[in-house]
Scaffold this active site. Structure first.
Site, PDB file in Angstrom:
ATOM      1  N   HIS A  68       0.832  -1.200   0.000  1.00 24.16           N
ATOM      2  CA  HIS A  68       0.000   0.000   0.000  1.00 24.16           C
ATOM      3  C   HIS A  68       0.877   1.265   0.000  1.00 24.16           C
ATOM      4  O   HIS A  68       0.752   2.129  -0.868  1.00 24.16           O
ATOM      5  CB  HIS A  68      -0.910  -0.029   1.232  1.00 24.16           C
ATOM      6  CG  HIS A  68      -1.772   1.177   1.364  1.00 24.16           C
ATOM      7  ND1 HIS A  68      -3.090   1.191   0.972  1.00 24.16           N
ATOM      8  CD2 HIS A  68      -1.521   2.423   1.829  1.00 24.16           C
ATOM      9  CE1 HIS A  68      -3.608   2.390   1.191  1.00 24.16           C
ATOM     10  NE2 HIS A  68      -2.676   3.162   1.717  1.00 24.16           N
ATOM     11  N   GLU A  69       1.777   1.341   0.966  1.00 30.39           N
ATOM     12  CA  GLU A  69       2.618   2.536   1.069  1.00 30.39           C
ATOM     13  C   GLU A  69       3.564   2.634  -0.124  1.00 30.39           C
ATOM     14  O   GLU A  69       3.878   3.738  -0.597  1.00 30.39           O
ATOM     15  CB  GLU A  69       3.389   2.556   2.387  1.00 30.39           C
ATOM     16  CG  GLU A  69       2.520   2.493   3.657  1.00 30.39           C
ATOM     17  CD  GLU A  69       1.433   3.559   3.748  1.00 30.39           C
ATOM     18  OE1 GLU A  69       1.555   4.616   3.081  1.00 30.39           O
ATOM     19  OE2 GLU A  69       0.443   3.336   4.486  1.00 30.39           O
ATOM     20  N   HIS A 113       1.819   4.443  -2.820  1.00 35.69           N
ATOM     21  CA  HIS A 113       1.959   5.897  -2.618  1.00 35.69           C
ATOM     22  C   HIS A 113       3.351   6.364  -3.046  1.00 35.69           C
ATOM     23  O   HIS A 113       3.512   7.393  -3.701  1.00 35.69           O
ATOM     24  CB  HIS A 113       1.764   6.248  -1.137  1.00 35.69           C
ATOM     25  CG  HIS A 113       0.344   6.249  -0.660  1.00 35.69           C
ATOM     26  ND1 HIS A 113      -0.624   7.038  -1.229  1.00 35.69           N
ATOM     27  CD2 HIS A 113      -0.263   5.580   0.350  1.00 35.69           C
ATOM     28  CE1 HIS A 113      -1.788   6.842  -0.591  1.00 35.69           C
ATOM     29  NE2 HIS A 113      -1.593   5.953   0.372  1.00 35.69           N
ATOM     30  N   GLU A 173      -4.461   7.891  -3.073  1.00 37.67           N
ATOM     31  CA  GLU A 173      -4.926   6.622  -2.516  1.00 37.67           C
ATOM     32  C   GLU A 173      -5.240   5.615  -3.623  1.00 37.67           C
ATOM     33  O   GLU A 173      -5.088   4.411  -3.428  1.00 37.67           O
ATOM     34  CB  GLU A 173      -6.170   6.875  -1.657  1.00 37.67           C
ATOM     35  CG  GLU A 173      -6.573   5.704  -0.801  1.00 37.67           C
ATOM     36  CD  GLU A 173      -5.617   5.458   0.364  1.00 37.67           C
ATOM     37  OE1 GLU A 173      -4.707   6.288   0.621  1.00 37.67           O
ATOM     38  OE2 GLU A 173      -5.772   4.404   1.016  1.00 37.67           O
TER      39      GLU A 173
END
Lengths: 503, 503
Positions: B267-268, B271, B297
Site C-alpha cells: 500500500h505505502e 503511494h 490513494e
C-alpha cells in the site's frame, strides 16, 4: 521602548534563530543517519534555505537596535545576571553574523551538505581526487568568512573563535607546544616499554547486537536519559542536542574491535549528558546553551577516558562485559582488560587513538588547517602534507588517504577551526576531574558500585546548568581555580600510564 | 512588471513554501518514527514555527499581487500549459490560505503534534478520556477553520476540499450511498457463503525480520526505488514524499498476522511510486505535485489490492513466500493462500479490513466527522456513537476504544475530511486498473513473471507525470473516459469475490 521590553524582544527574536538551528539539527542528524543516498541534493536545498532564513533573522537590524536599547541599562548591570549574559552573548553572535554576507552563509550551508556526501564516497573508495574540488571550495569559502569576520593576528583566529569564543591561535599554539613537549617523551617511553598489553583481546568476536546492548546499558548507567534521547549508527559518530527532551547519540561498530563502538558511545553520551543537563527553561538562549566546543568536549572526554577507561569503572563493568559477550572474555583478567583498553600506540585513525597519542593527531590537523586557511597549503597538496607530517609525528605513513587525510568529516562540514577544541577538551576534562575528585572525595568507590550520580550531579551543577554564564577560560578558572593548562592532563597521563607500563 | 517576471516570482515564492513543507515533512516523519518520547513538546514548537513561517509566505500579499499580474495574460491562455496550471493551483491555495488566520494555523500545528503523542498513549492504554480534551480542541479549531475558509452547503465541505479539491459533501454522500447499497448485500452473501477460507494460515509464525525482507523485496519488484527511499516501522503506517530522491515508507508488523505488514508495505509503496513518479523538474510547484489524496490513494489501493491481492501476483510471489518463510507454508496451496488473503469478514480495524468491508469503515467515519464538524456530536460522545453505528454496520461492538474510535491517527493530526478520500481512492483505482487492462492487454502474464514495469510505466505516464495538470474528477474523465463512479469498483468486487466464495 524601555530596556525590559527591548530585552524581551531580543529573546523572542533570538529564540527563533535557535528554533531554526534546532530544525536544521534534525535535518542534519537525519542526513547522516537515515536519509536515502539520492536525497542529498534536496536536503542541501532544505538546509541552505534554513541557514539563509536563520542568518536573516540573526542579522535583522531590529535585533541590533534592541540590543543597543538594553546595553548599558541597569537591567544588565550585574554581569552575571541572566539578562546580562544573554545580551552579552547575543551581541557577540550578532556582531559576528552581520559581518558575513547572507550569500556566503547560504553557499556554505549548501556546499557543506553536498560535500559531506562526497566525502563519504571519497572515504569509502579512498579517492581524494573526487573530494578535492569540494575541499577547495570549502577552504575558499571559509577564507572569505575569515576575511569578513576579521581578526587581529591571523585569519585562523576568526574561525577558531566560532567554536571556542575568546581562544586565539597564538594561545592555542603556545599551550599545544608545551603539551607536545611532554607528550613526545611519554610516547617514546611507553612504546619502548617491555611490558605491553595483549591487544588481541579487543579484536575477538564482539557481535554488534551485543555491543549495542552493552553500550546502551553503560550510557544509561552513567546518566544518559534514553526517554529523552536515542542511539543510532552512522559513518562518523556525533551527538546532536536537538532540544529539550531530544538528544541523539550516534556511533559505529566494529564486530572485531571493541573500543570503537563502546568508547564511542561513552564519548557521545558525555556530550549528551551535557546537553541534557542544560536548563530547559533557558532553551534557545545563551543561558541554556553550551559554553564552547572545548567545554563540550571536556564532558565527552571526561566520561570516555577519565571515567570509562579507569579501573573503578571496569571493576563494575568487567563482570558484566563477560556476561554480555558470553565466552569471549572468560580467560581474561581485569588487569589484562584494563591494560588492553588503555593500549598506547601510534596509529592512523584519530577517533581510535589512545589518550596519549590522540593529541598528536589534533596538533597535526591544527597545523594543516592554519596552513590551508593562511593560503600556505593548497588543498591538492593535503595528502602529501598529511603523510609527511604524520611520518614525523608518528613514525608511520598512512597506507591510504582513507586512513589519512580523508578520515574525518570535519572539513567537509566546513569545520575548519574545530579540531583544536578536542585537545582543549582533554585538558579541561583533566582539570575538571581533578577538581571533582577534590570536592567529592572517594569517587572510585561510587564507580565500583556502578554509581555515577554524584559525579553527574557535580557536573550538572558546575558545568551544565550555568549555560554560557562564563566564557570557557573563566568557567575553568571559577570551577578549578586555575587558568586552562596542560599540566593536570599530563599529570593524569603520567599517573595512569607510567605504572600501567611498569615505568 | 510583465507577466513573465511576475510568474517567475510566483514560482520562486511558492517553491519556498513547499521547501518549508518538505522540511516539516522530515520533522513529522521523524516524530512518528524515531523521535524520543520526551521530545514531543519541542517538536511541536518546531513544527508550529514552520507552519507559521510557511503560512506567512503563502499568504504574503505580494504573492497575491504577482498572481493577479499573470492571470488573464497570454502566458496562461492555454489552460493546460505548465504556467496556467501552476497559476491556477497556486491561486486556489493562496485564496484558501489567506482566509485562515495565522494564529489558527500555528495553533493547529502545535496542537496536532502534541495530540498525536497523546493519541498514541491513549490508544496504547485504551484510555479515551486522556485523548478527549485533545479531540475537543482539534474539532473546535477545525470548525473555526471551516468557518474561516467558507463553504456553500455545510462546514464539512471546507475541510473535504483541502484533501480532494472540487469534491463536495453532497457528491460524496451520493456516491457513498450508491456504493453502500451494493456493498451490504455483497457482504451478506459472502458471510453467509458455505465456502470459507482457512483464516488460520495467515496467523502462523511469520518472523518480523523475514517479513521485512520479503516485503521490501516485493516493494522493490513493483517499482519502488530504495536508493531514493526507505522503509521503517511506525505505529500508524504512512508514506512521506519528502522531495526528489527521498520518499519514505513506514509499516508495522505482526509476527502472527501476515497481512498487516505485507499489504501495508504494498500500500505505502503504491503511494511511494506515485511520489517517485512526479516530475522532479517541477518539484515545489503544482505541476510536480500529486493531484489529491483520493488520486494518491488510488495508487496505493491499486498496488495493494488490484495487483497485490490478485492471482497473477501470487503465481509469482507464492513460491517465494514459501522460501521466505521456511516450513510455514509447505502444506498450503496457492488457492488456499489466495482465498485466505482475500478473506472477507466484518472486523474492527480499518487498516486490516478486506477490500469489501473496508468502505463501510470509511462511511462510518465520514458520517461521524460530518456530525462532529457540524456540531451535532460532542467529542465526549464519540465512543458511544462509534460503537452504536459500528453495531449497525457490522453487527459487532468493538471490545475497546483502541479497537474502536481510537484506532486511527487522523483526528489527532487534525485530518477531519481525510477519510472519504480512502474510498474515493478505491473507486479511482478500479477505474484506472480497468483502463490500464484495456490499454495494455494481458497484464496478468507480466505479473506472473514478476514484471510490473508496463503497468508502472502506464501509471507514470497517465497519472504521475501530469502532476496537478487536471483536477481529480477531470483526470479520471480523461484517463478512463468516465466520471468518478462506484460501478467499476463494484464490478471488480463481484467479479473477484463471488467466484472466490463459490457464489
Amino acid at each position: 521602548m524601555d530596556a525590559t521590553m527591548a530585552y524581551e524582544e531580543v529573546i523572542v527574536r533570538f529564540k527563533q534563530t535557535r528554533l531554526l538551528d534546532s530544525i536544521r539539527g534534525v535535518l542534519e542528524w537525519d542526513e547522516r543517519v537515515y536519509m536515502p543516498p539520492r536525497g542529498s541534493a534536496h536536503r542541501a536545498e532544505q538546509v541552505a534555505y534554513l541557514a539563509k532564513v536563520g542568518h536573516a533573522k540573526l542579522t535583522d537590524p531590529v535585533l541590533g537596535q534592541r540590543l543597543a536599547q538594553v546595553e548599558d541599562t541597569p537591567l544588565v548591570k550585574d554581569a552575571d545576571s541572566v539578562a546580562a549574559v544573554n545580551v552579552r552573548e547575543i551581541r557577540r553572535m550578532y556582531d559576528r553574523a552581520v559581518k558575513v554576507p547572507a550569500a556566503l552563509v547560504e553557499e556554505l550551508a549548501r556546499t557543506c551538505t553536498r560535500a559531506q556526501r562526497a566525502w563519504q564516497e571519497a572515504r569509502k573508495h579512498d579517492d581524494f581526487k573526487t573530494f578535492q574540488p569540494w575541499l577547495e571550495k570549502i577552504v575558499k569559502l571559509k577564507r572569505e568568512e575569515a576575511q569578513a569576520v576579521g581578526y587581529r593576528d591571523v585569519p585562523y583566529d576568526a574561525l577558531l573563535d566560532e567554536y571556542e569564543p575568546g581562544a586565539t591561535t597564538a594561545e592555542v599554539t603556545h599551550i599545544f607546544a608545551a603539551l607536545r613537549q611532554d607528550l613526545v617523551p611519554l610516547v617514546s617511553a611507553i612504546t619502548a616499554a617491555k611490558k605491553q598489553p595483549r591487544r588481541d583481546i579487543l579484536q575477538r568476536d564482539f557481535p554488534i547486537e551485543r555491543q549495542q546492548f552493552f553500550g546502551q546499558a553503560a550510557a544509561a548507567a552513567i546518566g544518559f536519559d534514553f526517554s529523552a534521547g536515542r542511539l543510532d549508527i552512522t559513518a562518523h559518530p556525533f551527538c546532536s542536542g536537538i532540544g529539550p527532551g531530544d538528544c541523539r547519540l550516534t556511533t559505529r561498530y566494529n564486530a572485531r574491535f571493541f573500543n570503537e563502538g563502546f568508547f564511542g558511545i561513552l564519548h557521545e553520551a558525555g556530550h549528551g549528558i551535557y546537553d541534557q543537563g542544560l536548563d530547559p527553561e533557558h532553551f534557545g538562549t545563551p543561558m541554556g546553551s553550551a559554553v564552547s566546543l572545548g567545554i563540550h568536549e571536556s564532558q565527552s572526554r571526561l566520561w570516555e577516558n577519565q571515567v570509562g577507561r579507569g579501573r573503578a569503572f571496569w571493576e563494575h563493568f568487567f563482570p558484566r562485559a563477560r556476561q554480555g559477550f558470553p565466552g569471549t572474555l572468560d580467560d581474561i583478567s581485569l588487569d589484562d582488560w584494563l591494560f588492553a583498553i588503555n593500549d598506547v600506540a601510534p596509529s592512523f585513525i584519530r577517533v581510535e587513538a589512545d589518550e596519549v597519542t590522540y593529541n598528536l593527531h589534533i596538533i597535526l590537523r591544527f597545523e594543516l588547517e592554519q596552513a590551508l586557511v593562511g593560503g600556505n597549503l593548497a588543498p591538492a597538496d593535503v595528502p602529501s602534507a598529511w603523510n609527511e607530517r604524520f611520518q614525523k609525528s608518528f613514525g608511520l605513513t598512512p597506507p591510504s588517504n582513507s586512513e589519512g587525510c580523508l578520515q574525518d568529516i570535519h572539513w567537509s562540514m566546513g569545520g575548519l577551526g574545530y579540531f583544536p577544541t578536542y585537545t582543549l577538551g582533554n585538558l579541561f576534562a583533566a582539570q575538571f576531574m581533578a577538581r571533582a575528585r577534590q570536592d567529592l572525595g572517594d569517587l572510585d568507590s561510587d564507580f565500583r558500585k556502578g554509581d555515577f550520580s554524584r559525579l553527574k550531579h557535580w557536573l550538572n551543577t558546575h558545568i551544565h546548568r550555568p549555560g554560557q554564564r562564563y566564557r570557557p577560560r573563566d568557567l575553568c578558572q571559577r570551577v578549578t581555580g586555575q587558568a586552562p593548562s596542560h599540566r593536570p592532563f599530563v599529570d593524569y597521563l603520567k599517573g595512569k600510564f607510567l605504572p600501567l607500563y611498569g615505568l
